[in-house]
Design a protein around this motif. Structure first.
Motif, PDB file in Angstrom:
ATOM      1  N   GLU A 219      63.904  20.435 -12.779  1.00 44.55           N
ATOM      2  CA  GLU A 219      65.172  21.129 -12.582  1.00 44.55           C
ATOM      3  C   GLU A 219      65.062  22.585 -13.012  1.00 44.55           C
ATOM      4  O   GLU A 219      65.542  23.485 -12.319  1.00 44.55           O
ATOM      5  CB  GLU A 219      66.286  20.442 -13.373  1.00 44.55           C
ATOM      6  CG  GLU A 219      67.653  21.025 -13.125  1.00 44.55           C
ATOM      7  CD  GLU A 219      68.743  20.277 -13.855  1.00 44.55           C
ATOM      8  OE1 GLU A 219      69.684  20.945 -14.311  1.00 44.55           O
ATOM      9  OE2 GLU A 219      68.659  19.051 -13.968  1.00 44.55           O
TER      10      GLU A 219
ATOM     11  N   SER B  14      63.182  24.463 -10.386  1.00 43.00           N
ATOM     12  CA  SER B  14      64.022  24.707  -9.210  1.00 43.00           C
ATOM     13  C   SER B  14      64.973  25.873  -9.451  1.00 43.00           C
ATOM     14  O   SER B  14      65.152  26.729  -8.594  1.00 43.00           O
ATOM     15  CB  SER B  14      64.828  23.455  -8.866  1.00 43.00           C
ATOM     16  OG  SER B  14      63.979  22.398  -8.529  1.00 43.00           O
ATOM     17  N   ILE B  15      65.556  25.908 -10.623  1.00 40.85           N
ATOM     18  CA  ILE B  15      66.483  26.993 -10.963  1.00 40.85           C
ATOM     19  C   ILE B  15      65.734  28.316 -11.023  1.00 40.85           C
ATOM     20  O   ILE B  15      66.212  29.333 -10.523  1.00 40.85           O
ATOM     21  CB  ILE B  15      67.211  26.695 -12.296  1.00 40.85           C
ATOM     22  CG1 ILE B  15      68.169  25.522 -12.094  1.00 40.85           C
ATOM     23  CG2 ILE B  15      67.962  27.931 -12.795  1.00 40.85           C
ATOM     24  CD1 ILE B  15      68.786  24.990 -13.367  1.00 40.85           C
TER      25      ILE B  15
END
Length: 84
Positions: free
Chosen positions: A71, A74-75
């Motif tokens: 995550e 991805s950010i």
């Protein structure tokens, strides 16, 4: 106390592979060893004596860490693309 140390080494052996007492001094994955120790002992008391339950809990924690890393990656990618 020697029983708890032996239990700690057995769990590390299952988790990290071939670990002996001497490896605790030179262990490569300090953060994992400290996490395992923190889960085994709380305020000097043995919290989990079942290696099977402990392996299940550690696997769940590892899954959460991997999901958080994905995550975060991805950010970071979204931010990098937005700032181009």
């Amino acid at each position: 106390m020697p029983v708890i140390i032996h239990h700690f080494v057995e769990i590390l052996d299952c988790y990290l592979g071939s670990v002996c007492e001497l490896d605790l001094i030179l262990i490569f994955n300090f953060h994992k060893a400290y996490y395992v120790l923190d889960e085994i002992l709380i305020s000097g008391e043995l919290q989990e004596s079942s290696k099977k339950n402990f392996a299940r809990l550690i696997a769940a924690q590892d899954s959460l860490v991997e999901a958080a890393k994905e995550e975060a990656g991805s950010i970071s990618n979204i931010i990098a693309q937005a700032t181009k």
